[in-house]
Write a protein that holds these residues in place. Structure first.
Motif, PDB file in Angstrom:
ATOM      1  N   SER A 143      50.985  29.527 -12.223  1.00 50.43           N
ATOM      2  CA  SER A 143      50.035  30.040 -11.289  1.00 50.43           C
ATOM      3  C   SER A 143      48.420  29.334 -11.642  1.00 50.43           C
ATOM      4  N   ASP A 144      47.849  28.554 -10.503  1.00 51.87           N
ATOM      5  CA  ASP A 144      46.758  28.223 -10.562  1.00 51.87           C
ATOM      6  C   ASP A 144      45.376  28.925 -10.228  1.00 51.87           C
ATOM      7  N   ARG A 145      45.934  30.213  -9.999  1.00 48.66           N
ATOM      8  CA  ARG A 145      44.873  31.401  -9.237  1.00 48.66           C
ATOM      9  C   ARG A 145      43.980  31.526 -10.279  1.00 48.66           C
ATOM     10  N   PHE A 146      44.409  32.008 -11.422  1.00 49.71           N
ATOM     11  CA  PHE A 146      43.488  32.593 -12.362  1.00 49.71           C
ATOM     12  C   PHE A 146      43.117  31.587 -13.630  1.00 49.71           C
ATOM     13  N   LYS A 147      42.174  31.531 -14.171  1.00 50.97           N
ATOM     14  CA  LYS A 147      41.821  30.884 -15.549  1.00 50.97           C
ATOM     15  C   LYS A 147      40.553  31.513 -16.294  1.00 50.97           C
ATOM     16  N   GLY A 148      40.619  31.177 -17.556  1.00 47.95           N
ATOM     17  CA  GLY A 148      39.315  31.881 -18.361  1.00 47.95           C
ATOM     18  C   GLY A 148      40.130  32.633 -19.671  1.00 47.95           C
ATOM     19  N   HIS A 149      39.323  33.095 -20.395  1.00 45.61           N
ATOM     20  CA  HIS A 149      39.644  34.021 -21.515  1.00 45.61           C
ATOM     21  C   HIS A 149      39.037  35.334 -20.964  1.00 45.61           C
ATOM     22  N   SER A 150      39.696  36.308 -21.888  1.00 44.46           N
ATOM     23  CA  SER A 150      39.530  37.750 -21.935  1.00 44.46           C
ATOM     24  C   SER A 150      39.363  38.333 -23.145  1.00 44.46           C
ATOM     25  N   ILE A 151      38.484  39.306 -23.443  1.00 44.60           N
ATOM     26  CA  ILE A 151      38.541  39.932 -24.794  1.00 44.60           C
ATOM     27  C   ILE A 151      38.838  41.588 -24.693  1.00 44.60           C
ATOM     28  N   PHE A 152      39.479  42.068 -25.282  1.00 44.49           N
ATOM     29  CA  PHE A 152      40.073  43.538 -25.140  1.00 44.49           C
ATOM     30  C   PHE A 152      39.710  44.259 -26.480  1.00 44.49           C
ATOM     31  N   VAL A 153      39.437  45.656 -26.231  1.00 47.49           N
ATOM     32  CA  VAL A 153      39.271  46.485 -27.292  1.00 47.49           C
ATOM     33  C   VAL A 153      39.758  47.977 -26.672  1.00 47.49           C
ATOM     34  N   SER A 154      39.928  48.737 -27.644  1.00 54.01           N
ATOM     35  CA  SER A 154      40.613  50.030 -27.452  1.00 54.01           C
ATOM     36  C   SER A 154      39.834  51.208 -27.745  1.00 54.01           C
ATOM     37  N   ALA A 155      39.232  52.161 -26.828  1.00 55.72           N
ATOM     38  CA  ALA A 155      38.519  53.065 -27.126  1.00 55.72           C
ATOM     39  C   ALA A 155      39.116  54.231 -28.224  1.00 55.72           C
TER      40      ALA A 155
END
Length: 272
Positions: A143-155
């Motif tokens: 899938s070439d639709r989305f790219k880039g990083h992401s950062i997740f945390v938990s409340a």
């Protein structure tokens, strides 16, 4: 007769001091100054390698298992941290089925009384967004639709505010290197995988239920370094230069967090 010049000189000194303070406020704190207050020899950061050889996670557009990407990047990050003096950095690995291995990783991390946990992953997309292409005579999903990083945390992490603070630091360091986060997790079309975007400047999302973030006893973040089902980004994720860029951002963020973190005796009271 020297009183007047003395007053003038004093006024000049005060003006210079005021100007220096104004300049300092304008440019803000310098990363090197922050790092100078950090004693890396006393700070333990755990670099968690997402998934296991037996349950390797997503499959890239060219058929490479996510675990291989996670392990390679985690090793580069661990090396950069050690170069910066974080000799207590620990590469967290596990084998076996998904949930039992994850529980073991969290238990091992908690037993170390660490200051920070960074879990390394690489992203994919829901099956509905994938198409097929021929690579090396084999039909592969991409899938070439989305790219880039992401950062997740938990409340639900007992140190949510500290986790969020480090997540923002990491996002800022990645952004300073020209790397962009993916905004698609906040969209309704993600369905059950939709997440709350906590900070739009740095790409930090909440993923409250994620076990590694929720049950860790220390500030914790999960970094999806990029999408390996995006054909161009997969190539980028495999390059030594790009891995070094990400590792440099992680190391700078750890230095900043180390410098600003509360004393060990105070951290247990840090709540969201």
């Amino acid at each position: 007769m020297f009183r007047q010049p003395t007053k003038i000189a004093a006024a000049l000194v005060l003006a210079l001091c005021a100007g220096t303070q104004a300049f300092a406020q304008l440019v803000g704190p310098r990363p090197k100054a922050e790092a100078a207050r950090c004693d890396p020899s006393t700070f333990r950061v755990i670099v968690d390698v997402g998934h296991t050889p037996e349950v390797p996670g997503a499959i890239s557009a060219r058929g490479v298992e996510e675990y291989a990407f996670n392990l390679n990047l985690a090793k580069v990050i661990d090396g950069k941290l050690r170069e910066a003096g974080f000799n207590k950095a620990h590469l967290l690995l596990a084998r076996g089925p998904a949930i039992p291995s994850l529980v073991r990783r969290v238990a091992e991390a908690n037993a170390m009384s660490a200051d920070l946990l960074v879990s390394i992953h690489h992203d994919s997309v829901p099956e509905a967004f994938k198409a097929m292409w021929d690579f090396g005579g084999v039909q592969r999903a991409y899938s070439d639709r989305f790219k880039g990083h992401s950062i997740f945390v938990s409340a639900d992490n007992p140190h949510y505010q500290a986790s969020l603070a480090f997540g923002k630091m990491l996002g800022s360091r990645l952004k300073a290197r020209g790397l962009q986060y993916t905004p698609h997790y906040k969209e309704a079309f993600m369905g059950s995988r939709r997440r709350i975007l906590v900070d739009a400047e740095t790409g930090v999302y909440r993923y409250d239920q994620l076990l590694i973030l929720r049950t860790a006893h220390m500030p914790s973040v999960l970094l999806e370094a990029g999408s390996i089902v995006h054909r161009d980004e997969e190539v980028l994720m495999g390059s030594e230069e790009h891995q070094s860029q990400i590792a440099g951002a992680v190391t700078e963020a750890v230095e900043q967090f180390c410098a600003l973190r509360p004393a060990r005796t105070q951290r247990a009271s840090t709540q969201r």
